[in-house]
Design a protein around this motif. Sequence first.
Motif, short mmCIF file in Angstrom:
data_model
loop_
_atom_site.label_atom_id
_atom_site.label_comp_id
_atom_site.label_asym_id
_atom_site.label_seq_id
_atom_site.Cartn_x
_atom_site.Cartn_y
_atom_site.Cartn_z
N UNK A 382 20.95 44.40 19.00
CA UNK A 382 21.40 45.30 17.94
C UNK A 382 22.09 44.58 16.78
N UNK A 383 22.41 43.29 16.96
CA UNK A 383 23.02 42.54 15.87
C UNK A 383 24.49 42.25 16.11
N UNK A 384 24.89 41.01 15.89
CA UNK A 384 26.25 40.57 16.18
C UNK A 384 27.29 41.39 15.42
N UNK A 385 26.95 41.77 14.18
CA UNK A 385 27.93 42.50 13.36
C UNK A 385 28.07 43.96 13.77
N UNK A 386 27.20 44.40 14.70
CA UNK A 386 27.23 45.81 15.12
C UNK A 386 27.76 46.01 16.54
N UNK A 387 28.11 44.93 17.23
CA UNK A 387 28.51 45.02 18.64
C UNK A 387 29.87 44.35 18.85
N UNK A 388 30.73 45.00 19.61
CA UNK A 388 32.02 44.38 19.97
C UNK A 388 32.51 44.95 21.29
N UNK A 389 33.28 44.15 21.99
CA UNK A 389 33.95 44.69 23.16
C UNK A 389 35.21 45.43 22.71
N UNK A 390 35.72 46.26 23.58
CA UNK A 390 36.83 47.14 23.23
C UNK A 390 38.14 46.52 23.67
N UNK A 391 39.15 46.62 22.81
CA UNK A 391 40.47 46.11 23.20
C UNK A 391 41.15 47.09 24.14
N UNK A 392 42.08 46.58 24.91
CA UNK A 392 42.90 47.45 25.75
C UNK A 392 44.33 46.94 25.66
N UNK A 393 45.29 47.82 25.83
CA UNK A 393 46.69 47.43 25.70
C UNK A 393 47.38 47.47 27.06
N UNK A 394 48.05 46.37 27.38
CA UNK A 394 48.93 46.38 28.55
C UNK A 394 50.24 47.02 28.11
N UNK A 395 50.69 48.01 28.85
CA UNK A 395 51.88 48.75 28.43
C UNK A 395 53.07 48.47 29.34
N UNK A 396 54.25 48.73 28.82
CA UNK A 396 55.48 48.57 29.60
C UNK A 396 55.59 49.75 30.55
N UNK A 397 55.23 49.57 31.80
CA UNK A 397 55.36 50.62 32.81
C UNK A 397 56.75 50.54 33.44
N UNK A 398 57.13 51.60 34.15
CA UNK A 398 58.51 51.73 34.62
C UNK A 398 58.96 50.53 35.45
N UNK A 399 58.14 50.13 36.43
CA UNK A 399 58.54 49.03 37.32
C UNK A 399 58.71 47.72 36.55
N UNK A 400 57.68 47.40 35.73
CA UNK A 400 57.73 46.15 34.97
C UNK A 400 58.86 46.19 33.94
N UNK A 401 59.10 47.36 33.35
CA UNK A 401 60.17 47.50 32.35
C UNK A 401 61.52 47.16 32.97
N UNK A 402 61.77 47.68 34.17
CA UNK A 402 63.05 47.42 34.84
C UNK A 402 63.25 45.93 35.09
N UNK A 403 62.19 45.26 35.55
CA UNK A 403 62.29 43.82 35.81
C UNK A 403 62.53 43.04 34.51
N UNK A 404 61.71 43.36 33.48
CA UNK A 404 61.81 42.64 32.21
C UNK A 404 63.18 42.82 31.57
N UNK A 405 63.68 44.05 31.59
CA UNK A 405 64.96 44.32 30.93
C UNK A 405 66.11 43.64 31.67
N UNK A 406 66.08 43.70 32.99
CA UNK A 406 67.12 43.01 33.77
C UNK A 406 67.11 41.51 33.44
#
Length: 503
Positions: A382-406
């Motif tokens: 279909x052509x390089x300029x017409x195709x891309x993979x989709x980004x995804x975001x890693x989010x701050x979830x409750x468990x990881x947030x508690x560890x990171x903030x501490x």
Amino acid sequence: NEGVKPIIGMEGYVTLIDHKLRPERGTFQNYHLLLLAKDEEGYKNLMKLTTIGHLEGYYYRPRVDKETLKKYSKGLICTSACPAGELASYLIGGDDKNVKKTAEWYLDVFGDDYYLEVQRHEYGKHLVNATDPEIRAELTKMDKNEKIINDGVFKLSKEMGIPIVATNDAHYLDKEDATAQDVLVCVATGKLVSETKRIRFVDTPTYYVRSPEEMQELFPELPEALSNTVKISDKCNLVISTLGKWFFPKFEVPGGKTADEYLRELAYEKLPERVKDITPEVKERLEHELGIIIQKGYGAYCLIMMDLSDWTESQGIVTNTRGSAAGSLLSYVLGITTVNPVTYYLPFERWLNPFRPSPPDIDFDVADDRREEIIEYITNKYGKEKVAQVCTFGRMLARASARDIARVLGYPYVTGDKISKLIPPPKQGFPINVKLALEKSPQLKELYDTDLDAKKILDLARRVEGSARHMSVHAAGVVVAPSALTDFTPLRNEPSGDKIITQ
């Protein structure tokens, strides 16, 4: 629907050199720029600019040069931005010649849609709370520079007739979020909150979305600069015409036929190969399905999926089509699915019917160790300029947030670990956030009520959870467009490689 008018824009970076060049750091400068879409042309230009900035101009920051900015300037409102803007930098440096020259260039490109920004962050007021000499010196400098910029803007506006707009740098929503934002920055940069050799959001807690009343108090002598914010809003009337519509890649059809004509021809050609006993019921059902698929405009989609299925089979790639698409006789005839729905009384209407508002989907599972080959095939077809993979975001979830903030608050590892382990895992059937965790876990609630450190960590975790922490590539999400993808979405390189992904 809620009476909120969205204004789509971005803070961009502009450089005075060719954005494709990569000179030694310190020999050039990137300047901030605020761009807002007035209409759909402006929105498409925003997508083009940010894509070019990421794919061609990325060098510490996604940048574009002035020639590119001018090329894609239609439909955009531009402001001179914060103290990191080009005009502000010249004002701070006392470079009057370049101040005027820069203002003239932007006025020539954007005309009535160019505005000069003024800000008042009251850095002087925050000197009282700053004890570190380096922080005090930096705040003093910022306060002085802000006054220089504002005085220069007032003068320039009078001389050249460029309108002024009062703005406020906003890094978080509410005044109370300054500490939470500071914590997020520390998580992202690997610093501790206690490190004072940096300007912290808590040192200048004014980077929030100020109310109209607060802005009026800050700029009592500039009512026009305040009313210009409303004028800018009135100018922005973006309607994205593609919303709610479906766009399929162009599938090459032989002999000048349409996709729908070719689909019908293929269906009857392949029917005897797939169904041995062609009864009137089978013919009637196939015609019924073709009628609905063509009426709904999904003929090209079926051809695309057939082509993908045929190619993967020819390459010996293990696939499996599952879900409601198995109820389509046409899917079976085209070789997309492997089960004859007539034999097993599977209803077509579960997959598609005339009243379904959303498009049908075909769940096409592929061997994960050969996924890249399939994506490469799609890209080549279909052509390089017409195709891309989709980004995804890693989010701050409750468990990881508690560890990171501490961690960034300087607590021992065991503190964050203990709190994190008391937050119930997602498998218990409810979305895990701090509020729900406190309701569901008596031990966590007791710790929150009796331990001031735990309360501090969880209160901050509640403020930052859900924030995007990092970007990565979706495992198998791929978008294919009928024209250049930048007509539909901005693009960028994946964070750790050369794959082009959506922003």
